[in-house]
Write a protein that holds these residues in place. Structure first.
Motif, PDB file in Angstrom:
ATOM      1  N   GLY A  64     -10.142 -20.703  10.828  1.00  0.00           N
ATOM      2  CA  GLY A  64     -11.568 -19.587  10.444  1.00  0.00           C
ATOM      3  C   GLY A  64     -11.917 -18.088   9.854  1.00  0.00           C
ATOM      4  O   GLY A  64     -12.618 -18.520   9.798  1.00  0.00           O
ATOM      5  N   ILE A  65     -11.021 -17.713  10.042  1.00  0.00           N
ATOM      6  CA  ILE A  65     -10.762 -16.019  10.124  1.00  0.00           C
ATOM      7  C   ILE A  65      -9.828 -15.644   8.716  1.00  0.00           C
ATOM      8  O   ILE A  65     -10.364 -15.648   8.159  1.00  0.00           O
ATOM      9  N   HIS A  66      -8.680 -16.457   9.743  1.00  0.00           N
ATOM     10  CA  HIS A  66      -7.015 -16.021   8.096  1.00  0.00           C
ATOM     11  C   HIS A  66      -6.916 -16.379   7.421  1.00  0.00           C
ATOM     12  O   HIS A  66      -6.748 -18.100   8.052  1.00  0.00           O
ATOM     13  N   ILE A  67      -6.359 -16.522   6.699  1.00  0.00           N
ATOM     14  CA  ILE A  67      -6.006 -17.391   5.815  1.00  0.00           C
ATOM     15  C   ILE A  67      -4.416 -17.681   6.152  1.00  0.00           C
ATOM     16  O   ILE A  67      -3.505 -17.130   6.397  1.00  0.00           O
ATOM     17  N   SER A  68      -4.073 -18.865   5.203  1.00  0.00           N
ATOM     18  CA  SER A  68      -2.380 -19.023   5.241  1.00  0.00           C
ATOM     19  C   SER A  68      -1.094 -18.293   4.708  1.00  0.00           C
ATOM     20  O   SER A  68      -1.849 -17.590   4.142  1.00  0.00           O
ATOM     21  N   SER A  69      -0.088 -18.701   4.880  1.00  0.00           N
ATOM     22  CA  SER A  69       0.949 -17.922   4.373  1.00  0.00           C
ATOM     23  C   SER A  69       1.381 -18.119   2.921  1.00  0.00           C
ATOM     24  O   SER A  69       1.155 -17.165   1.669  1.00  0.00           O
ATOM     25  N   GLU A  70       0.641 -19.586   2.726  1.00  0.00           N
ATOM     26  CA  GLU A  70       0.498 -19.881   1.515  1.00  0.00           C
ATOM     27  C   GLU A  70      -0.613 -18.956   0.733  1.00  0.00           C
ATOM     28  O   GLU A  70      -0.204 -18.422  -0.755  1.00  0.00           O
ATOM     29  N   SER A  71      -1.819 -18.528   1.295  1.00  0.00           N
ATOM     30  CA  SER A  71      -2.741 -18.325   1.123  1.00  0.00           C
ATOM     31  C   SER A  71      -2.931 -16.977   0.157  1.00  0.00           C
ATOM     32  O   SER A  71      -3.215 -16.512  -0.808  1.00  0.00           O
ATOM     33  N   TYR A  72      -1.650 -16.317   1.121  1.00  0.00           N
ATOM     34  CA  TYR A  72      -1.957 -14.845   0.983  1.00  0.00           C
ATOM     35  C   TYR A  72      -0.896 -14.550  -0.482  1.00  0.00           C
ATOM     36  O   TYR A  72      -0.614 -13.679  -1.239  1.00  0.00           O
ATOM     37  N   GLU A  73      -0.203 -15.875  -0.988  1.00  0.00           N
ATOM     38  CA  GLU A  73       0.838 -15.746  -1.802  1.00  0.00           C
ATOM     39  C   GLU A  73      -0.147 -15.731  -3.558  1.00  0.00           C
ATOM     40  O   GLU A  73       0.541 -14.939  -3.829  1.00  0.00           O
ATOM     41  N   LYS A  74      -1.361 -16.467  -2.819  1.00  0.00           N
ATOM     42  CA  LYS A  74      -2.743 -16.338  -3.884  1.00  0.00           C
ATOM     43  C   LYS A  74      -3.210 -15.348  -4.138  1.00  0.00           C
ATOM     44  O   LYS A  74      -2.988 -14.156  -5.283  1.00  0.00           O
ATOM     45  N   TRP A  75      -3.337 -14.784  -3.196  1.00  0.00           N
ATOM     46  CA  TRP A  75      -3.857 -13.372  -2.603  1.00  0.00           C
ATOM     47  C   TRP A  75      -3.019 -12.418  -3.256  1.00  0.00           C
ATOM     48  O   TRP A  75      -3.521 -11.330  -4.228  1.00  0.00           O
ATOM     49  N   ALA A  76      -1.415 -12.752  -2.829  1.00  0.00           N
ATOM     50  CA  ALA A  76      -1.301 -10.917  -3.903  1.00  0.00           C
ATOM     51  C   ALA A  76      -1.467 -11.069  -5.249  1.00  0.00           C
ATOM     52  O   ALA A  76      -1.005 -10.246  -5.506  1.00  0.00           O
ATOM     53  N   LEU A  77      -0.861 -12.401  -5.934  1.00  0.00           N
ATOM     54  CA  LEU A  77      -0.871 -12.755  -6.873  1.00  0.00           C
ATOM     55  C   LEU A  77      -2.345 -11.868  -7.276  1.00  0.00           C
ATOM     56  O   LEU A  77      -2.775 -11.149  -9.110  1.00  0.00           O
ATOM     57  N   PHE A  78      -2.852 -12.386  -6.757  1.00  0.00           N
ATOM     58  CA  PHE A  78      -4.468 -12.154  -7.213  1.00  0.00           C
ATOM     59  C   PHE A  78      -4.773 -10.458  -7.515  1.00  0.00           C
ATOM     60  O   PHE A  78      -4.683  -9.693  -8.586  1.00  0.00           O
ATOM     61  N   ILE A  79      -4.021  -9.537  -6.674  1.00  0.00           N
ATOM     62  CA  ILE A  79      -4.340  -8.140  -6.634  1.00  0.00           C
ATOM     63  C   ILE A  79      -3.481  -7.028  -7.015  1.00  0.00           C
ATOM     64  O   ILE A  79      -4.090  -6.591  -7.514  1.00  0.00           O
ATOM     65  N   GLU A  80      -1.941  -8.127  -7.649  1.00  0.00           N
ATOM     66  CA  GLU A  80      -0.720  -7.272  -8.176  1.00  0.00           C
ATOM     67  C   GLU A  80      -1.240  -6.659  -9.641  1.00  0.00           C
ATOM     68  O   GLU A  80      -1.324  -4.833  -9.438  1.00  0.00           O
ATOM     69  N   PRO A  81      -2.411  -6.878 -10.392  1.00  0.00           N
ATOM     70  CA  PRO A  81      -2.848  -6.365 -11.587  1.00  0.00           C
ATOM     71  C   PRO A  81      -3.707  -4.683 -11.430  1.00  0.00           C
ATOM     72  O   PRO A  81      -3.635  -4.043 -12.024  1.00  0.00           O
ATOM     73  N   TYR A  82      -4.135  -4.813 -10.090  1.00  0.00           N
ATOM     74  CA  TYR A  82      -4.584  -4.076  -9.485  1.00  0.00           C
ATOM     75  C   TYR A  82      -3.885  -2.662  -9.386  1.00  0.00           C
ATOM     76  O   TYR A  82      -4.180  -1.891  -9.358  1.00  0.00           O
ATOM     77  N   ILE A  83      -2.601  -3.132  -8.483  1.00  0.00           N
ATOM     78  CA  ILE A  83      -1.773  -2.099  -7.852  1.00  0.00           C
ATOM     79  C   ILE A  83      -0.750  -1.711  -8.654  1.00  0.00           C
ATOM     80  O   ILE A  83      -0.676  -0.905  -8.941  1.00  0.00           O
TER      81      ILE A  83
END
Length: 75
Positions: free
Chosen positions: A54-73
């Motif tokens: 209920g707090i931490h996302i799955s490893s697969e969800s971190y992949e989505k997270w990484a793609l989402f923040i990539e343009p900012y990085i």
């Protein structure tokens, strides 16, 4: 967060309020605000399909997270 899984988790209303405050600060300091909450939120909470606790996302969800923040990085 998902209070259906983690009963003592902060309410999603509090999370939204905190994110709104951070968003205002980011504007004040001319910094980007990366809204990760809206990337995952469904019906006002973190879906059970992407979080076992209920707090931490799955490893697969971190992949989505990484793609989402990539343009900012890479900006």
């Amino acid at each position: 967060m998902n209070q259906d899984i983690k009963k003592d988790a902060p309410s999603n209303e509090k999370i939204t309020q905190a994110n709104n405050a951070i968003k205002l600060l980011s504007k004040e300091f001319n910094l980007p605000f990366i809204d990760i909450y809206s990337l995952y939120e469904e019906n006002g909470k973190l879906p059970t399909s992407i979080s076992k606790d209920g707090i931490h996302i799955s490893s697969e969800s971190y992949e989505k997270w990484a793609l989402f923040i990539e343009p900012y990085i890479n900006d």
